[in-house]
Design a protein around this motif. Sequence first.
Motif, short mmCIF file in Angstrom:
data_model
loop_
_atom_site.label_atom_id
_atom_site.label_comp_id
_atom_site.label_asym_id
_atom_site.label_seq_id
_atom_site.Cartn_x
_atom_site.Cartn_y
_atom_site.Cartn_z
N TRP A 84 6.76 0.19 3.36
CA TRP A 84 5.87 0.99 3.69
C TRP A 84 6.63 2.64 2.83
CZ3 TRP A 84 5.00 5.88 4.95
CH2 TRP A 84 3.88 6.62 5.27
N PHE A 85 7.28 3.02 2.81
CA PHE A 85 7.39 4.20 1.98
C PHE A 85 7.60 4.05 0.86
CE2 PHE A 85 11.14 6.44 -0.05
CZ PHE A 85 10.04 8.46 0.45
N THR A 86 8.09 2.63 0.29
CA THR A 86 8.86 2.71 -0.88
C THR A 86 6.62 2.55 -1.40
OG1 THR A 86 10.72 1.57 -0.91
CG2 THR A 86 9.45 0.94 -2.95
N SER A 110 5.64 4.21 -4.63
CA SER A 110 4.95 4.67 -5.76
C SER A 110 3.10 5.09 -6.34
CB SER A 110 5.22 2.58 -5.82
OG SER A 110 3.74 1.92 -5.33
N CYS A 111 2.79 5.25 -4.91
CA CYS A 111 1.52 5.46 -5.05
C CYS A 111 1.09 7.17 -5.86
CB CYS A 111 0.60 5.26 -4.32
SG CYS A 111 -0.27 3.72 -3.85
N PHE A 112 2.58 7.93 -5.41
CA PHE A 112 2.44 9.05 -5.22
C PHE A 112 1.66 9.23 -7.20
CE2 PHE A 112 5.38 12.98 -6.09
CZ PHE A 112 4.42 14.39 -5.76
N LEU A 113 1.41 10.27 -7.81
CA LEU A 113 1.19 9.84 -9.62
C LEU A 113 2.44 10.88 -10.69
CD1 LEU A 113 -0.76 9.91 -11.50
CD2 LEU A 113 -1.13 12.05 -11.61
N GLY A 130 -2.09 0.68 -7.62
CA GLY A 130 -1.52 -0.27 -7.68
C GLY A 130 -0.48 -0.32 -8.31
N GLY A 131 0.68 0.67 -7.38
CA GLY A 131 1.60 0.71 -7.82
C GLY A 131 1.94 0.92 -8.90
N ALA A 132 3.33 1.10 -9.60
CA ALA A 132 3.93 1.67 -10.76
C ALA A 132 3.53 0.96 -11.50
CB ALA A 132 4.76 2.41 -10.39
#
Length: 128
Positions: free
Chosen positions: A104-106, A110-113, A3-5
Amino acid sequence: RCGGAHGSGSGYLPGTAAAGVPSLANAAVPQRDSGGKKRILMLISDTGGGHRASAQALEAALKELYPNQLEISIVDIWTQYSPWPFNTCVAGYAFLQKRQALWWFTYHWSCFLPTREATTAWAKMSGT
């Protein structure tokens, strides 16, 4: 999917306490203004996904159904009620929309815990 940050469960509520930023959390919005009209506040994110157009269509339909009975405000919550850097989300999103690889990268970053947790911590420390 992530869900993003700013997604659900992040603990972030825009505009809740940052210095110099209006707060919706503490706002006491009366149900009727002094002219007896009901007040409606529509919160949007003006990121080009049709939020503003949808809100304006709802506004037009409501005003047609209830002529002279409503006072409707459409507010971009990110731009108008969030502190920096969150108040730059709309402009940043418009920039990313034109650069597919960077978007795509961003998104995946943002999904990276650790990134999500750092962004949530930053939001809390900034008083939001």
